[in-house]
Design a protein around this motif. Sequence first.
Motif, PDB file in Angstrom:
ATOM      1  N   ALA B 296       0.840  -1.194   0.000  1.00 45.29           N
ATOM      2  CA  ALA B 296       0.000   0.000   0.000  1.00 45.29           C
ATOM      3  C   ALA B 296       0.873   1.240   0.000  1.00 45.29           C
ATOM      4  N   LEU B 297       0.548   2.188  -0.876  1.00 44.25           N
ATOM      5  CA  LEU B 297       1.227   3.486  -0.886  1.00 44.25           C
ATOM      6  C   LEU B 297       0.309   4.473  -0.178  1.00 44.25           C
ATOM      7  N   VAL B 298       0.801   5.012   0.953  1.00 44.84           N
ATOM      8  CA  VAL B 298      -0.035   5.891   1.752  1.00 44.84           C
ATOM      9  C   VAL B 298       0.572   7.283   1.727  1.00 44.84           C
ATOM     10  N   GLY B 299      -0.282   8.303   1.676  1.00 45.18           N
ATOM     11  CA  GLY B 299       0.231   9.669   1.695  1.00 45.18           C
ATOM     12  C   GLY B 299      -0.897  10.658   1.540  1.00 45.18           C
ATOM     13  N   ALA B 300      -0.620  11.914   1.885  1.00 50.75           N
ATOM     14  CA  ALA B 300      -1.630  12.958   1.723  1.00 50.75           C
ATOM     15  C   ALA B 300      -1.631  13.394   0.260  1.00 50.75           C
ATOM     16  N   SER B 301      -2.450  14.405  -0.066  1.00 45.98           N
ATOM     17  CA  SER B 301      -2.416  14.892  -1.439  1.00 45.98           C
ATOM     18  C   SER B 301      -1.058  15.531  -1.688  1.00 45.98           C
ATOM     19  N   LYS B 302      -0.583  15.482  -2.920  1.00 45.67           N
ATOM     20  CA  LYS B 302       0.736  15.950  -3.306  1.00 45.67           C
ATOM     21  C   LYS B 302       1.864  15.097  -2.736  1.00 45.67           C
ATOM     22  N   LEU B 464      -1.350  -0.894  -4.095  1.00 45.72           N
ATOM     23  CA  LEU B 464      -2.642  -0.321  -3.743  1.00 45.72           C
ATOM     24  C   LEU B 464      -2.472   1.113  -3.256  1.00 45.72           C
ATOM     25  N   ILE B 465      -3.261   2.022  -3.843  1.00 44.66           N
ATOM     26  CA  ILE B 465      -3.353   3.371  -3.280  1.00 44.66           C
ATOM     27  C   ILE B 465      -4.702   3.444  -2.586  1.00 44.66           C
ATOM     28  N   PRO B 466      -4.716   3.329  -1.254  1.00 46.51           N
ATOM     29  CA  PRO B 466      -5.999   3.241  -0.562  1.00 46.51           C
ATOM     30  C   PRO B 466      -6.586   4.623  -0.295  1.00 46.51           C
ATOM     31  N   ASP B 467      -7.912   4.666  -0.091  1.00 43.28           N
ATOM     32  CA  ASP B 467      -8.574   5.908   0.294  1.00 43.28           C
ATOM     33  C   ASP B 467      -8.224   6.273   1.729  1.00 43.28           C
ATOM     34  N   THR B 468      -8.210   5.259   2.583  1.00 41.59           N
ATOM     35  CA  THR B 468      -8.007   5.520   4.007  1.00 41.59           C
ATOM     36  C   THR B 468      -6.872   4.650   4.528  1.00 41.59           C
ATOM     37  N   GLU B 470      -7.101   2.947   7.234  1.00 41.70           N
ATOM     38  CA  GLU B 470      -7.738   1.690   7.666  1.00 41.70           C
ATOM     39  C   GLU B 470      -7.692   0.665   6.541  1.00 41.70           C
ATOM     40  N   GLU B 471      -7.983   1.145   5.319  1.00 44.39           N
ATOM     41  CA  GLU B 471      -7.992   0.243   4.165  1.00 44.39           C
ATOM     42  C   GLU B 471      -6.600  -0.370   3.985  1.00 44.39           C
ATOM     43  N   ALA B 472      -5.573   0.471   4.139  1.00 42.51           N
ATOM     44  CA  ALA B 472      -4.203  -0.019   3.994  1.00 42.51           C
ATOM     45  C   ALA B 472      -3.907  -1.075   5.054  1.00 42.51           C
ATOM     46  N   LEU B 473      -4.292  -0.798   6.289  1.00 47.87           N
ATOM     47  CA  LEU B 473      -4.022  -1.738   7.381  1.00 47.87           C
ATOM     48  C   LEU B 473      -4.763  -3.045   7.163  1.00 47.87           C
ATOM     49  N   GLU B 474      -5.953  -2.948   6.592  1.00 51.21           N
ATOM     50  CA  GLU B 474      -6.746  -4.154   6.398  1.00 51.21           C
ATOM     51  C   GLU B 474      -6.188  -5.026   5.275  1.00 51.21           C
ATOM     52  N   MET B 475      -5.703  -4.364   4.216  1.00 50.98           N
ATOM     53  CA  MET B 475      -5.379  -5.115   3.010  1.00 50.98           C
ATOM     54  C   MET B 475      -3.900  -5.481   2.849  1.00 50.98           C
ATOM     55  N   ALA B 476      -3.002  -4.615   3.304  1.00 46.71           N
ATOM     56  CA  ALA B 476      -1.629  -4.708   2.825  1.00 46.71           C
ATOM     57  C   ALA B 476      -0.735  -5.633   3.627  1.00 46.71           C
ATOM     58  N   LEU B 499       0.602  -1.833  14.611  1.00 42.49           N
ATOM     59  CA  LEU B 499       0.771  -0.514  14.020  1.00 42.49           C
ATOM     60  C   LEU B 499      -0.547   0.268  14.110  1.00 42.49           C
ATOM     61  N   ALA B 500      -0.469   1.478  14.617  1.00 38.39           N
ATOM     62  CA  ALA B 500      -1.687   2.272  14.772  1.00 38.39           C
ATOM     63  C   ALA B 500      -1.746   3.351  13.696  1.00 38.39           C
ATOM     64  N   ILE B 501      -2.961   3.828  13.460  1.00 37.28           N
ATOM     65  CA  ILE B 501      -3.160   4.844  12.423  1.00 37.28           C
ATOM     66  C   ILE B 501      -2.305   6.078  12.688  1.00 37.28           C
ATOM     67  N   GLN B 502      -2.232   6.445  13.976  1.00 35.18           N
ATOM     68  CA  GLN B 502      -1.477   7.653  14.340  1.00 35.18           C
ATOM     69  C   GLN B 502      -0.012   7.529  13.929  1.00 35.18           C
ATOM     70  N   ASP B 503       0.547   6.312  14.038  1.00 32.86           N
ATOM     71  CA  ASP B 503       1.947   6.112  13.659  1.00 32.86           C
ATOM     72  C   ASP B 503       2.150   6.465  12.183  1.00 32.86           C
TER      73      ASP B 503
END
Lengths: 324, 509
Positions: B296-302, B464-468, B470-476, B499-503
């Motif tokens: 999963a590739l996670v990041g904010a916009s830009k 995967l570029i997830p929306d949230t 949570e999605e990344a944690l669930e799938m990746a 691993l928590a979302i805040q991390d």
Amino acid sequence: MVNHLLSRESKGPTGLILAVVALMVVFSFLNPRFASVENLQNVLFQSSVPLIIVVGATLVILMGSIDLSVQGVMGAAGMAWILITPNTRTGLDYGVWAWVIALGTGVALGLFAGLIYERLKVPSFVATLGTWYVGLGIGIMLYGNGLLPSLTNEALARWPTRLTLGIPNSFWLAGAVVVVGLVIMNYTRFGRGLLAIGNNEAIARSSGISVSRYKIMALAIAGGLSALAGILATMQLGSGSSDIGSTQLFTVIPAAVIGGTALSGGEGGVLRSSLGVFLLVILNNGLVLAGVDPDYQQGVFGLILILAIVTVAWPHRNRLKVAK
Amino acid sequence: MTQTPPPVLRLINVSRSFGAVKALNNVSLEIRRGEVLGLVGENGAGKSTLLKILAGIEKPDTGKIEMNGVEVKFRGPNDARAAGVGVVHQEQSLFTNLTVAENIEQHAMTGSALSRLGLQDWGRLNREAQKVLDKIGAKLNPNTKVSDLSFIDRQMVEIARAVCIDPGRRSTPLVILDEPTAVLEQQETAVLEREIRKLREFASVIFVSHRLDEILRICDRVVVMRSGSLSSDRPTAGVSKADLFSAMVDGQAEPVIHARQRPAVASKPAVKVTRLSRQGEFHDISFEVHPGQILALVGASKSGRESLARTLFGAETHDGGSIEINGKPVSRWSIRKAVAAGLAFVPAERKVEGIVGGLSSTRNIALTNPGVGAVGPFLRPRTMARVAKDWFSRLDVRPGDVSLPLGQFSGGNQQKVVMAKWLNSDALKVLILDHPLRGLDVGASKTVNAQIRAACKAGVAVILIPDTIEEALEMADDIIVMRDGLRSARHDLHSNRNLAIQDIVADMV
């Protein structure tokens, strides 16, 4: 007000103006006669007819449609006008009614195309292609086998070339049409509505814009302007001809595209299309003066046209890519 | 004694059928002044039909609509607007070639800012638009062309347009926001939430979203729709996500997060990226994805993650580093070569990049790789249709007619067909998913996720570029966090199960 106009047409037309100037400089070096007052007046004279047509064509293209009927409408209106204006064949003189009838013929042909396009949901490409030949048919019928109808009224025959304040009357007429076109596009609900339709027809419909009426109106206006161009061209020639408008379509549409008016609609404008006309007319005129062999002129013109369009389209070549 | 004012909107026993399908079945609903009403329900629960009736696009078969205590009948969108209903549709509906002011003052098109000569008065138009923008607190120049605005700014224009309803006459407009957050990044969503709180001061709001936590945070009251009826209508206070979920899906519990088994790692990575860079987008990115793995590739916009995904698929060029597919370095990478090498890309902009709306689902599925549906250059329509039908039942696509143009399907079902198009290929080795769950309801999300896992099990490497998060944690299996085009963190979810979302957020901003 001028700033207003410039800022609201998509991207300033500065680049285009520079291109026109650059072209003029190049041709002046190739042949000093290019920059002579007579020749510049000649350029304005030659631009007049395509300028009038391009205003209507732009309104139609802005809403994402196209009007191919130019040549037919010009032929029908030009012939209709000359046969009821003092001429060598009929001897009829309807005076101002000649204008009303000829312009009415154009508007009627435009309405006809518009109704077919909008009511019967035929693409504008085909609807106006049909109108082209209907108009041409009317022109040829009027031309018939009789005596060539030439203008007998000297004042009328000379009017297009006569200068007012150093500028040919033809161009004053065209300039007025361009100004009216600019006002329509930038300051009327109709003009802004055409842009909206060109951008997204579905949203335009759901926003309460009377899309059908606007489309028919735009084609009717384009028809009227083609008729005006037909009358002017007939006056310039001094006699009637059913194919008075041949090749005009292929000046006007490339001119609009070079000006940055997108054929998909919604982008561009009257001012930019007009500059496109200047560019092409100067190109044509300059090539002749530069001494390009007449046998090669068409080919060279075509190549330069392609070059110009590629240059203009270059910044938009990734347009299909979705920017986020 | 003061009388309570009538509700801004009241629906009484409204029904609407399409053929044999009852899209709305005796729906009754009230909205008070200044209230923010949440509306949730699965795809096909009847939300869209309800909104279309309120917007004047559809007419109810039976039932009454009252606004401010007076019965209204909308003959078209204009009537609804005149009555004070403004809609922000799911898909942005601005004229990008016109200015902000022109878009806001839609009625300028139908005639208010006209001067005596009947010409458009730009000064007045801009002043009026500025007033509306100030009211909602948007810092935008009314004379800007919409095409020059960012996505969230355009959303502001949409809202301004929705609240700009004959401001003189109507005291309380009704603003309908149809999934306005579906395509926003997290910090943009925060802006929008502030906006909605502000709207409450002078408008009533119907807020539609698939994100239940958002609904609970923003709304005063929430109604749940299921198969054309309201299955729950209560104040937000004291309602939990689980309550809403069970009202939506008829008593099923919320799905649990699937703990994935670590896949057996093959010797050769399916994708290996070394120090990959693209000017202005991302820089010095390296990773490997093995067959059967999900990255999963996670990041904010830009953050550059979308551009990275497109570059991998050959849709954008890179100017540094290298890509290896199945152990072979690539050169002059392009979409054609990527597809030939077994890569697939499910884009976020379905409408523009993913589907051919005018073609049937059968044709869309066979578009990239007809598989058994073709012999040499010739297509076998019947086989193609059979393959499509097979995918429809596997992915539960509705309506189940493979010959309908794909453009007529709902977003969730389009997404399933796009998935099918790529999964249909036997040669599929790498699946790149750009926001695969965008705009999908809970049920459709589950189906799509199950398909991703199934593909994975069959040995496909997934990026995967997830929306949230949570999605990344669930799938990746692995998560790469990106910030401003750089890799800011990497997590192996198998060795770090807590691993928590805040991390992750900490590395994003």
